[in-house]
Design an enzyme around this catalytic site. Structure first.
Site, PDB file in Angstrom:
ATOM      1  N   HIS A  68       0.861  -1.187   0.000  1.00 29.00           N
ATOM      2  CA  HIS A  68       0.000   0.000   0.000  1.00 29.00           C
ATOM      3  C   HIS A  68       0.897   1.237   0.000  1.00 29.00           C
ATOM      4  CE1 HIS A  68      -3.153   2.421   2.584  1.00 29.00           C
ATOM      5  NE2 HIS A  68      -2.971   2.944   1.385  1.00 29.00           N
ATOM      6  N   MET A 139     -10.065   3.295   2.472  1.00 31.86           N
ATOM      7  CA  MET A 139      -9.490   3.684   3.766  1.00 31.86           C
ATOM      8  C   MET A 139     -10.617   4.037   4.725  1.00 31.86           C
ATOM      9  SD  MET A 139      -6.299   3.249   3.493  1.00 31.86           S
ATOM     10  CE  MET A 139      -5.974   3.776   5.174  1.00 31.86           C
ATOM     11  N   GLY A 144      -1.970   6.925   7.305  1.00 30.95           N
ATOM     12  CA  GLY A 144      -0.769   7.470   7.930  1.00 30.95           C
ATOM     13  C   GLY A 144      -0.391   6.868   9.268  1.00 30.95           C
ATOM     14  N   GLY A 146      -1.291   3.549  12.318  1.00 29.81           N
ATOM     15  CA  GLY A 146      -2.062   2.406  12.798  1.00 29.81           C
ATOM     16  C   GLY A 146      -2.798   2.782  14.070  1.00 29.81           C
TER      17      GLY A 146
HETATM   18  C1  DX5 Z   1      -2.924   3.203   7.867  1.00 31.81           C
HETATM   19  C2  DX5 Z   1      -2.491   1.958   7.171  1.00 31.81           C
HETATM   20  C3  DX5 Z   1      -3.100   0.727   7.706  1.00 31.81           C
HETATM   21  C4  DX5 Z   1      -2.827   0.494   9.170  1.00 31.81           C
HETATM   22  C5  DX5 Z   1      -4.031  -0.179   9.731  1.00 31.81           C
HETATM   23  O1  DX5 Z   1      -2.492   4.303   7.161  1.00 31.81           O
HETATM   24  O2  DX5 Z   1      -2.799   2.005   5.793  1.00 31.81           O
HETATM   25  O3  DX5 Z   1      -2.760  -0.407   6.931  1.00 31.81           O
HETATM   26  O4  DX5 Z   1      -1.710  -0.288   9.425  1.00 31.81           O
HETATM   27  O5  DX5 Z   1      -3.830  -0.338  11.085  1.00 31.81           O
HETATM   28  P1  DX5 Z   1      -5.040  -0.540  12.069  1.00 31.81           P
HETATM   29  O6  DX5 Z   1      -5.689  -1.832  11.702  1.00 31.81           O
HETATM   30  O7  DX5 Z   1      -4.388  -0.556  13.409  1.00 31.81           O
HETATM   31  O8  DX5 Z   1      -5.968   0.633  11.884  1.00 31.81           O
HETATM   32 ZN    ZN Z   2      -2.529   0.152   4.622  1.00 29.64          ZN
END
Ligand code: DX5
Ligand code: ZN
Length: 226
Positions: A68, A139, A144, A146
């Site tokens: 990604h 999204m 950006g 987690g």
């Molecule tokens: C955020 C990322 C996600 C992230 C998701 O910008 O694209 O892939 O790692 O993490 P969670 O599941 O903790 O929201």
């Molecule tokens: Zn991602």
């Protein structure tokens, strides 16, 4: 033909000092894909990792690498990610002026192109590209970081996209990314791919977390027309 649900743990919430082991642990725990978040400090504020790390990780597993790209100028890195062993390569529609050209170049290097959108972008912006991609990544948080809370108001995009792709053959997979837990997954049960970082990696039992995600969308088979 029915498309089975894929669970794609996002390495962003894993222990970066033990990436290889973490990949093997989620593979053993039943993961279908490995989701790898690439950030450039420009399209999004943070930095993560790039092609050299992906290349080192490639021999660790046979699972598909779902990369990604949260970066500006993704066109500069297509070849490096192909050489590193990416299977799916997803760009953001907001990051580029000519998505179709980049999608074509991803395909020409034998990877599967994906397209993603920020929460503030409408699904209409993806319409011209849906016939050309293998994956649409919705999204459900601001890209950006987690560990953010799932944005309820993004769930409808999955329903809209499901409708938009139903006449396409082949139709792209629909993935969701951000704040996916056993509870929020129910709101996006029409998705084909659940990307989940902190829910899996902050759990003490990866296999349990992955099976909870699968079980939370069991109604999918009866509701999903694909
Ligand atoms: C955020 C990322 C996600 C992230 C998701 O910008 O694209 O892939 O790692 O993490 P969670 O599941 O903790 O929201
Ligand atoms: Zn991602």
């Amino acid at each position: 033909m029915s498309k089975s649900l894929r669970v794609a743990p996002s390495l962003l919430s894993s222990d970066f000092s033990r990436l290889g082991e973490e990949i093997q642990a989620v593979e053993k725990a039943g993961a279908d894909w490995i989701h790898i978040d690439v950030m450039d400090g420009h399209f999004v504020p943070d930095l993560t990792l790039g092609p050299p790390v992906v290349k080192k990780l490639r021999p660790v597993t046979k699972l598909p690498f779902d990369v990604h790209l949260m970066i500006s100028h993704p066109e500069n890195f297509i070849e490096s990610f192909a050489q590193a062993g990416a299977d799916y390569l997803t760009i953001h529609v907001e990051a580029v002026s000519k998505p179709l050209e980049i999608i074509k170049s991803i395909k020409s290097l034998n990877m599967k192109p994906g397209i993603s959108l920020r929460p503030s972008t409408s699904v209409e912006a993806l319409k011209p590209f849906l016939p050309a991609v293998d994956l649409v990544l919705v999204m459900t948080v601001e890209p950006g970081k987690g560990g953010q809370a799932f944005l309820n108001n993004q769930a409808d995009k999955v329903r809209q996209l499901r409708e938009m792709v139903k006449s396409l053959s082949p139709s792209p997979l629909i993935a969701v990314d951000g704040g996916i837990t056993e509870k929020t997954a129910k709101q996006v049960a029409l998705a084909d791919v659940l990307v989940s970082g902190s829910f899996i990696f902050k759990s003490s039992d990866y296999a349990l977390a992955i099976s909870q995600l699968r079980n939370s969308v069991t109604q999918r088979e009866s509701t999903n027309p694909v």
